[in-house]
Scaffold this active site. Structure first.
Site, PDB file in Angstrom:
ATOM      1  N   TYR A 155       5.516 -12.730   3.753  1.00 49.06           N
ATOM      2  CA  TYR A 155       4.311 -12.564   2.943  1.00 49.06           C
ATOM      3  C   TYR A 155       4.409 -13.262   1.579  1.00 49.06           C
ATOM      4  O   TYR A 155       3.443 -13.254   0.822  1.00 49.06           O
ATOM      5  CB  TYR A 155       4.036 -11.074   2.717  1.00 49.06           C
ATOM      6  CG  TYR A 155       3.497 -10.375   3.942  1.00 49.06           C
ATOM      7  CD1 TYR A 155       2.135 -10.113   4.070  1.00 49.06           C
ATOM      8  CD2 TYR A 155       4.337  -9.984   4.966  1.00 49.06           C
ATOM      9  CE1 TYR A 155       1.632  -9.476   5.192  1.00 49.06           C
ATOM     10  CE2 TYR A 155       3.848  -9.344   6.097  1.00 49.06           C
ATOM     11  CZ  TYR A 155       2.492  -9.100   6.195  1.00 49.06           C
ATOM     12  OH  TYR A 155       2.009  -8.472   7.312  1.00 49.06           O
TER      13      TYR A 155
ATOM     14  N   ARG B  21      -2.815  -2.970   2.714  1.00 49.95           N
ATOM     15  CA  ARG B  21      -3.325  -3.350   4.025  1.00 49.95           C
ATOM     16  C   ARG B  21      -4.765  -2.848   4.170  1.00 49.95           C
ATOM     17  O   ARG B  21      -5.179  -1.936   3.473  1.00 49.95           O
ATOM     18  CB  ARG B  21      -2.457  -2.755   5.132  1.00 49.95           C
ATOM     19  CG  ARG B  21      -0.986  -3.175   5.076  1.00 49.95           C
ATOM     20  CD  ARG B  21      -0.192  -2.480   6.156  1.00 49.95           C
ATOM     21  NE  ARG B  21       1.209  -2.895   6.157  1.00 49.95           N
ATOM     22  CZ  ARG B  21       2.176  -2.277   5.500  1.00 49.95           C
ATOM     23  NH1 ARG B  21       1.880  -1.204   4.760  1.00 49.95           N
ATOM     24  NH2 ARG B  21       3.419  -2.701   5.563  1.00 49.95           N
TER      25      ARG B  21
ATOM     26  N   LYS C  36       1.415   2.114   7.334  1.00 49.22           N
ATOM     27  CA  LYS C  36       1.681   1.548   8.656  1.00 49.22           C
ATOM     28  C   LYS C  36       3.054   1.933   9.185  1.00 49.22           C
ATOM     29  O   LYS C  36       3.222   2.198  10.378  1.00 49.22           O
ATOM     30  CB  LYS C  36       1.553   0.020   8.585  1.00 49.22           C
ATOM     31  CG  LYS C  36       1.797  -0.688   9.909  1.00 49.22           C
ATOM     32  CD  LYS C  36       1.660  -2.189   9.736  1.00 49.22           C
ATOM     33  CE  LYS C  36       1.940  -2.910  11.044  1.00 49.22           C
ATOM     34  NZ  LYS C  36       1.816  -4.391  10.883  1.00 49.22           N
TER      35      LYS C  36
ATOM     36  N   HIS D 289       7.054  -2.967   2.262  1.00 51.14           N
ATOM     37  CA  HIS D 289       7.927  -3.537   3.294  1.00 51.14           C
ATOM     38  C   HIS D 289       9.289  -2.848   3.294  1.00 51.14           C
ATOM     39  O   HIS D 289       9.828  -2.525   2.238  1.00 51.14           O
ATOM     40  CB  HIS D 289       8.103  -5.037   3.069  1.00 51.14           C
ATOM     41  CG  HIS D 289       6.874  -5.834   3.374  1.00 51.14           C
ATOM     42  ND1 HIS D 289       6.091  -6.395   2.399  1.00 51.14           N
ATOM     43  CD2 HIS D 289       6.284  -6.143   4.557  1.00 51.14           C
ATOM     44  CE1 HIS D 289       5.068  -7.032   2.970  1.00 51.14           C
ATOM     45  NE2 HIS D 289       5.159  -6.879   4.275  1.00 51.14           N
TER      46      HIS D 289
END
Length: 327
Positions: A314, A199, A224, A305
């Site tokens: 994605y 990211r 994140k 993820h």
């Protein structure tokens, strides 16, 4: 007993009761002042009174500014959030008192924002505001009911699936080559994003102390979702990292998020590529990795993820490729 007196062209009502702070409010007519004073006294008699003075005297802008000063510095991504909140402070909504934040006022703000930004942006704006209002209620004693849950949200946009064609990718990589006044960090940042699927925030936070070229890994202590992750580095990523100078502050890509965003936007304009965002590079990277890492567990460990449903957003295989696999 309430006291009513005239002050200029207004009537001021003051209610004083033992065990309660004095409550004062001004009205256009004496009747309104008396009616308000009686309602406050009745609530005090029933023991249900909660002061709204602070909510009436404090604007949303003041609450946002306090949130920026006290809360944002301790949050990951606080710098980007501050930029968004500063813009909100310039809106008409921010001039209202906290007591004046009605569902109608929020709906008007929503509709005005939809005229200039996408529904996804409006949904995020409302989520930010709701979080700030809830914080002011819990932590700062602002006595209101959060109006945002009562307001209809714009329809959530479908997940993006923008993938560059080979020609578009060639034009983009040409547009980020550092020539003249172009940012010299844009090319390595773009390639690393395509090679690692990091990211933007993870890439900009990556430090040389967490990069091991010998073991071909990059360690991300905070991501994140709040978990650490070790990212494997491809041969292309190793090649790029090996040529980069080491910045004084120890970061691999010494850029601010807003600087990278602006430089990438200009590059897309030069390359004549429309409707393409920095985060779309992550989609491309994960889609390519899926052909090399068919094991979903392995792919998720690289991308970071936590659920298959999110990972599927994605991964964008072409129908032609799937047909070829079917035989």
């Amino acid at each position: 007993m309430a006291s009513i007196r005239r002050r200029g062209d207004k009537w001021q009502a003051r209610v004083s009761r033992h065990g309660f702070p004095s409550e004062t409010k001004s009205f256009a007519s004496r009747q309104d002042a008396e009616r308000w004073a009686r309602s406050i006294e009745q609530e005090m008699d029933r023991g249900s009174f909660v002061s709204r003075s602070e909510a009436e005297s404090t604007t949303l802008k003041e609450i946002i500014e306090r949130y920026i000063d006290e809360v944002c510095p301790d949050k990951r991504g606080g710098t980007d959030e501050i930029i968004r909140l500063r813009a909100t402070c310039r809106s008409k909504l921010a001039k209202l008192s906290m007591a004046g934040l009605t569902p109608k006022a929020i709906a008007t703000y929503r509709d005005e924002r939809l005229e200039s930004v996408a529904p996804g942006t409006v949904i995020r704006d409302l989520a930010y505001l709701s979080s700030i209002i809830n914080h002011s209620i819990r932590e700062w004693g602002i006595n209101i009911t959060n109006p945002i849950p009562k307001v209809r949200k714009p329809p959530a946009p479908q997940g993006r699936d923008r993938i560059l064609s080979p020609d578009e990718e060639a034009r983009l990589l040409s547009a980020v080559v550092p020539t003249g006044r172009r940012n010299p960090w844009l090319l390595p940042a773009t390639i690393l994003s395509l090679e690692t699927a990091m990211r933007r925030g993870e890439l900009l936070a990556l430090r040389w102390s967490n990069v091991d070229l010998q073991s071909r890994t990059a360690y991300l202590p905070m991501t994140k979702n709040g978990l650490a992750r070790t990212v494997p580095l491809s041969s292309k990523a190793i090649e790029v990292l090996s040529t980069l100078p080491h910045s004084i502050d120890g970061t691999v890509i010494p850029l601010r998020a807003c600087t990278l965003h602006a430089a990438f936007k200009r590059a897309c304009t030069r390359a004549q590529i429309a409707n393409f965002h920095w985060h779309d590079l992550r989609h491309i990277a994960i889609t390519r990795m899926a052909t090399k890492l068919p094991n979903v567990i392995e792919l998720a460990s690289v991308s970071g993820h936590q659920s298959l449903a999110m990972l599927k957003r994605y991964y964008h295989p072409s129908a032609t490729e799937l047909a070829r696999k079917l035989g």
